[in-house]
Design a protein around this motif. Structure first.
Motif, PDB file in Angstrom:
ATOM      1  N   THR A 177       0.814  -1.225   0.000  1.00  0.00           N
ATOM      2  CA  THR A 177       0.000   0.000   0.000  1.00  0.00           C
ATOM      3  C   THR A 177       0.844   1.270   0.000  1.00  0.00           C
ATOM      4  O   THR A 177       0.456   2.276  -0.597  1.00  0.00           O
ATOM      5  CB  THR A 177      -0.946   0.025   1.205  1.00  0.00           C
ATOM      6  N   GLU A 178       2.014   1.228   0.669  1.00  0.00           N
ATOM      7  CA  GLU A 178       2.860   2.421   0.764  1.00  0.00           C
ATOM      8  C   GLU A 178       3.961   2.434  -0.286  1.00  0.00           C
ATOM      9  O   GLU A 178       4.749   3.382  -0.330  1.00  0.00           O
ATOM     10  CB  GLU A 178       3.474   2.511   2.173  1.00  0.00           C
ATOM     11  N   ARG A 179       4.033   1.387  -1.095  1.00  0.00           N
ATOM     12  CA  ARG A 179       5.043   1.271  -2.161  1.00  0.00           C
ATOM     13  C   ARG A 179       6.451   1.434  -1.589  1.00  0.00           C
ATOM     14  O   ARG A 179       7.255   2.255  -2.026  1.00  0.00           O
ATOM     15  CB  ARG A 179       4.789   2.284  -3.290  1.00  0.00           C
ATOM     16  N   ILE A 180       6.744   0.614  -0.575  1.00  0.00           N
ATOM     17  CA  ILE A 180       8.049   0.636   0.083  1.00  0.00           C
ATOM     18  C   ILE A 180       9.140   0.279  -0.930  1.00  0.00           C
ATOM     19  O   ILE A 180       8.995  -0.668  -1.713  1.00  0.00           O
ATOM     20  CB  ILE A 180       8.072  -0.357   1.260  1.00  0.00           C
ATOM     21  N   THR A 181      10.241   1.017  -0.888  1.00  0.00           N
ATOM     22  CA  THR A 181      11.343   0.781  -1.823  1.00  0.00           C
ATOM     23  C   THR A 181      12.591   0.212  -1.158  1.00  0.00           C
ATOM     24  O   THR A 181      13.361  -0.498  -1.802  1.00  0.00           O
ATOM     25  CB  THR A 181      11.727   2.080  -2.546  1.00  0.00           C
ATOM     26  N   VAL A 182      12.811   0.526   0.114  1.00  0.00           N
ATOM     27  CA  VAL A 182      14.033   0.111   0.821  1.00  0.00           C
ATOM     28  C   VAL A 182      13.645  -0.768   2.009  1.00  0.00           C
ATOM     29  O   VAL A 182      12.827  -0.353   2.850  1.00  0.00           O
ATOM     30  CB  VAL A 182      14.851   1.323   1.300  1.00  0.00           C
ATOM     31  N   LEU A 183      14.221  -1.956   2.065  1.00  0.00           N
ATOM     32  CA  LEU A 183      13.893  -2.890   3.138  1.00  0.00           C
ATOM     33  C   LEU A 183      15.171  -3.560   3.646  1.00  0.00           C
ATOM     34  O   LEU A 183      15.540  -4.643   3.195  1.00  0.00           O
ATOM     35  CB  LEU A 183      12.904  -3.953   2.639  1.00  0.00           C
ATOM     36  N   PRO A 184      15.866  -2.946   4.604  1.00  0.00           N
ATOM     37  CA  PRO A 184      17.019  -3.611   5.214  1.00  0.00           C
ATOM     38  C   PRO A 184      16.542  -4.593   6.284  1.00  0.00           C
ATOM     39  O   PRO A 184      15.471  -4.414   6.874  1.00  0.00           O
ATOM     40  CB  PRO A 184      17.795  -2.453   5.870  1.00  0.00           C
ATOM     41  N   GLY A 185      17.344  -5.623   6.541  1.00  0.00           N
ATOM     42  CA  GLY A 185      16.959  -6.558   7.594  1.00  0.00           C
ATOM     43  C   GLY A 185      17.836  -7.786   7.637  1.00  0.00           C
ATOM     44  O   GLY A 185      18.678  -8.015   6.755  1.00  0.00           O
ATOM     45  N   ALA A 186      17.634  -8.582   8.674  1.00  0.00           N
ATOM     46  CA  ALA A 186      18.327  -9.866   8.797  1.00  0.00           C
ATOM     47  C   ALA A 186      17.786 -10.834   7.748  1.00  0.00           C
ATOM     48  O   ALA A 186      16.659 -10.673   7.265  1.00  0.00           O
ATOM     49  CB  ALA A 186      18.120 -10.428  10.201  1.00  0.00           C
ATOM     50  N   PRO A 187      18.552 -11.858   7.386  1.00  0.00           N
ATOM     51  CA  PRO A 187      18.085 -12.817   6.378  1.00  0.00           C
ATOM     52  C   PRO A 187      16.721 -13.431   6.689  1.00  0.00           C
ATOM     53  O   PRO A 187      15.956 -13.751   5.774  1.00  0.00           O
ATOM     54  CB  PRO A 187      19.191 -13.886   6.393  1.00  0.00           C
ATOM     55  N   THR A 188      16.398 -13.586   7.972  1.00  0.00           N
ATOM     56  CA  THR A 188      15.114 -14.196   8.334  1.00  0.00           C
ATOM     57  C   THR A 188      13.926 -13.377   7.832  1.00  0.00           C
ATOM     58  O   THR A 188      12.857 -13.939   7.555  1.00  0.00           O
ATOM     59  CB  THR A 188      15.002 -14.348   9.859  1.00  0.00           C
ATOM     60  N   ILE A 189      14.101 -12.070   7.698  1.00  0.00           N
ATOM     61  CA  ILE A 189      13.014 -11.221   7.197  1.00  0.00           C
ATOM     62  C   ILE A 189      12.656 -11.632   5.765  1.00  0.00           C
ATOM     63  O   ILE A 189      11.477 -11.822   5.424  1.00  0.00           O
ATOM     64  CB  ILE A 189      13.418  -9.737   7.227  1.00  0.00           C
ATOM     65  N   TYR A 190      13.663 -11.778   4.930  1.00  0.00           N
ATOM     66  CA  TYR A 190      13.427 -12.110   3.525  1.00  0.00           C
ATOM     67  C   TYR A 190      12.961 -13.558   3.358  1.00  0.00           C
ATOM     68  O   TYR A 190      12.119 -13.852   2.504  1.00  0.00           O
ATOM     69  CB  TYR A 190      14.687 -11.847   2.707  1.00  0.00           C
ATOM     70  N   GLN A 191      13.503 -14.456   4.191  1.00  0.00           N
ATOM     71  CA  GLN A 191      13.045 -15.840   4.135  1.00  0.00           C
ATOM     72  C   GLN A 191      11.565 -15.927   4.488  1.00  0.00           C
ATOM     73  O   GLN A 191      10.798 -16.672   3.866  1.00  0.00           O
ATOM     74  CB  GLN A 191      13.884 -16.704   5.084  1.00  0.00           C
ATOM     75  N   SER A 192      11.153 -15.124   5.470  1.00  0.00           N
ATOM     76  CA  SER A 192       9.749 -15.114   5.866  1.00  0.00           C
ATOM     77  C   SER A 192       8.868 -14.577   4.744  1.00  0.00           C
ATOM     78  O   SER A 192       7.782 -15.104   4.481  1.00  0.00           O
ATOM     79  CB  SER A 192       9.566 -14.257   7.127  1.00  0.00           C
ATOM     80  N   LEU A 193       9.325 -13.537   4.071  1.00  0.00           N
ATOM     81  CA  LEU A 193       8.554 -12.979   2.964  1.00  0.00           C
ATOM     82  C   LEU A 193       8.414 -13.977   1.823  1.00  0.00           C
ATOM     83  O   LEU A 193       7.332 -14.137   1.243  1.00  0.00           O
ATOM     84  CB  LEU A 193       9.204 -11.689   2.455  1.00  0.00           C
ATOM     85  N   LEU A 194       9.508 -14.655   1.509  1.00  0.00           N
ATOM     86  CA  LEU A 194       9.488 -15.590   0.376  1.00  0.00           C
ATOM     87  C   LEU A 194       8.565 -16.776   0.619  1.00  0.00           C
ATOM     88  O   LEU A 194       8.002 -17.335  -0.319  1.00  0.00           O
ATOM     89  CB  LEU A 194      10.909 -16.074   0.086  1.00  0.00           C
ATOM     90  N   THR A 195       8.409 -17.167   1.865  1.00  0.00           N
ATOM     91  CA  THR A 195       7.580 -18.331   2.174  1.00  0.00           C
ATOM     92  C   THR A 195       6.221 -17.945   2.752  1.00  0.00           C
ATOM     93  O   THR A 195       5.469 -18.821   3.196  1.00  0.00           O
ATOM     94  CB  THR A 195       8.308 -19.251   3.181  1.00  0.00           C
ATOM     95  N   ALA A 196       5.897 -16.663   2.740  1.00  0.00           N
ATOM     96  CA  ALA A 196       4.657 -16.198   3.363  1.00  0.00           C
ATOM     97  C   ALA A 196       3.425 -16.696   2.614  1.00  0.00           C
ATOM     98  O   ALA A 196       3.344 -16.566   1.385  1.00  0.00           O
ATOM     99  CB  ALA A 196       4.640 -14.676   3.410  1.00  0.00           C
ATOM    100  N   PRO A 197       2.458 -17.258   3.334  1.00  0.00           N
ATOM    101  CA  PRO A 197       1.195 -17.634   2.688  1.00  0.00           C
ATOM    102  C   PRO A 197       0.512 -16.407   2.089  1.00  0.00           C
ATOM    103  O   PRO A 197       0.447 -15.352   2.722  1.00  0.00           O
ATOM    104  CB  PRO A 197       0.366 -18.206   3.843  1.00  0.00           C
TER     105      PRO A 197
END
Length: 510
Positions: free
Chosen positions: A248-268
């Motif tokens: 909704t906010e069209r986020i462009t920058v997302l720093p984080g630990a690897p677990t953040i991206y792993q969670s996004l990739l596997t998110a239902p």
């Protein structure tokens, strides 16, 4: 412009009403941010805060955290962030050791009673004010007795070499140490990070990394000031909320630990979300699988379609040391921490230890010249305690740790601190804690407990409960094993490599 107050003023002048922060329907422009910071700084002054005084903030990410923190340096004081998951005992220790004048808390966060717990944990002898961050208007009201000119004069008096912040990190002795940074250093790492990450005023930056950590404060809040980006603070990580905000906010920058991206990739339900606005991701804090970088870069629906994915290496004592660069191949990004940023040097010392030197190495540890001298040698090299390798292009690869620190969900955990706590539990004669792999958290703690002679062995549930009472959640071991004796060498040192093995024949079968 090498002080935080000066950069805040410059950001307000350059970006005006352009949003600095957005949170739960509230938007704060850079001009209003400056006004709010000045007003809260006047409140600090009204309560007697003097130049060089320390102010502790114990709260989760929010716009008010940023305002309260920036007001600390505007008042000429020193910011001391406290982990929002810390117990009152842990925070009271920071307050007492820094002789803090003010403590700003999020009373009621996670259903706790922070103010009452803090007062029960310490007499807070140095403290003049404990302020609930939800009622910053009380500070603003108190500050009405202080002329604006007085606050501006205090901000004008801040110098680049003045201490801006003290970030605590546990050492191998288990006692937290406060790493002091000057204004020029905090600003320098924020600018370098923003430059290498390609962050600009048009970016919308989702601030998942906690503000009490250098990854959230220095390369979050301060990078925002340096670049004019808009920050969206998240108090706690929630996967559905994160995806909704990106969409909704069209986020462009997302720093984080690897677990953040792993969670996004596997998110239902991710396939039903539009996450295409993401363009920059910076990760670190743990080993990053090559396939994760590939999937982060891959187009939807298989991946996240992030154009720029880089990794970095830093520590509380030197926030940003190396970074990968845009365009680096996935394998290099995943298997190295990139190359030294401008102003920093790296080399490999005795026993393969990574040494770093440069503009962003801390000034030293608070009130601990011996620990400072042990960490920074006479030539200015910071001994990191990490074993690493440098390739021909200067890319850093961390291969092991001289220290026993492990990383749980992006947070550093120092076993010595956990061991000191557990050793005080009745029924425990000896204890050792190691980090073991975990699919979701990266690493979690495993405690090996030796029962006291003649005493019943404490149950794993009792050990975990005791740890939860005294330590932040990420420090609590997830697994407890009872053992007859800890393996040690002839010098008495615990052989933790043996404890990290999948199984041990000397473990008791409960």
């Amino acid at each position: 412009m090498d002080t935080i107050p000066a950069v805040l003023r410059a950001a307000a002048a350059a970006h005006g009403s352009h949003p600095a922060y957005v949170e739960d329907g509230r938007t704060l422009g850079y001009d209003d941010l400056l006004t709010h910071v000045r007003d809260v700084a006047r409140g600090y002054l009204a309560h007697g805060v003097e130049p060089g005084d320390r102010i502790v903030i114990w709260a989760p990410n929010s716009i008010d955290w940023a305002v309260a923190a920036l007001a600390v340096t505007y008042a000429g004081a020193i910011l001391v962030p406290a982990n929002s998951r810390y117990t009152a005992r842990e925070v009271a220790d920071l307050v007492d050791r820094t002789a803090a004048r003010v403590v700003v808390v999020a009373d009621g966060f996670l259903g706790r009673t922070q103010v009452a717990d803090l007062r029960a944990a310490s007499d807070l002898a140095s403290v003049r004010l404990v302020q609930d961050i939800a009622r910053l208007d009380e500070l603003v009201e108190a500050g009405e007795t202080v002329p604006e000119e007085t606050a501006e004069a205090r901000a004008d008096a801040v110098r680049p070499d003045d201490v801006a912040d003290i970030l605590f990190t546990s050492g191998t002795t288990g006692r937290p140490k406060g790493a002091m940074s000057a204004h020029r250093q905090t600003l320098g790492v924020a600018r370098a990070w923003g430059e290498h990450g390609g962050v600009g005023a048009e970016d919308r930056y989702l601030a998942i990394n906690p503000f009490f950590h250098s990854f959230g404060y220095k390369v979050g809040i301060i990078t925002g000031l340096a670049t004019g980006a808009t920050l969206y603070p998240l108090a706690t990580f929630d996967l559905d909320r994160t995806m909704a905000l990106i969409e909704t906010e069209r986020i462009t920058v997302l720093p984080g630990a690897p677990t953040i991206y792993q969670s996004l990739l596997t998110a239902p339900g991710r396939e039903h979300r539009d996450l295409s606005s993401l363009r920059v991701a910076v990760t670190g804090a743990a080993v990053v699988p090559v396939v994760l970088i590939e999937r982060m870069r891959a187009a939807a629906p298989a991946g996240l379609g992030i154009d720029t994915v880089v990794t970095a290496f830093g520590m509380t004592e030197a926030v940003v040391v190396t970074m990968a660069r845009a365009g680096d191949p996935a394998e290099l990004v995943a298997t190295t921490c990139g190359r030294a940023i401008q102003g920093m040097e790296t080399r490999i010392g005795e026993h393969g230890e990574l040494l770093v030197r440069g503009e962003y190495v801390m000034l030293g540890y608070l009130d601990d010249p011996e620990a400072t001298a042990a960490a920074i040698d006479a030539d200015g090299w910071l001994h990191t305690g990490d074993v690493g390798e440098l390739d021909a292009d200067g890319n850093l690869r961390i291969t092991d740790r001289l220290k026993d620190m492990y990383i749980c969900g992006g947070f550093n955990v120092y076993p010595a601190e956990v061991e000191q706590v557990l050793s005080r539990m009745d029924g425990i004669a000896d204890v050792a804690v190691v980090g073991v792999p975990d699919e979701r958290m990266g690493e979690v703690g495993r405690a090996y407990v030796v029962p006291a002679p003649g005493a019943a062995a404490p149950t794993p549930e009792a050990v975990v409960a005791y740890a939860r009472e005294h330590l932040a959640n990420f420090k609590v071991p997830r697994e407890v094993r009872t053992i007859d004796a800890l393996p040690r060498n002839l010098g008495g040192k615990v052989l933790k490599n043996e404890l990290r093995a999948p199984a041990r024949s000397t473990e008791k079968k409960d």
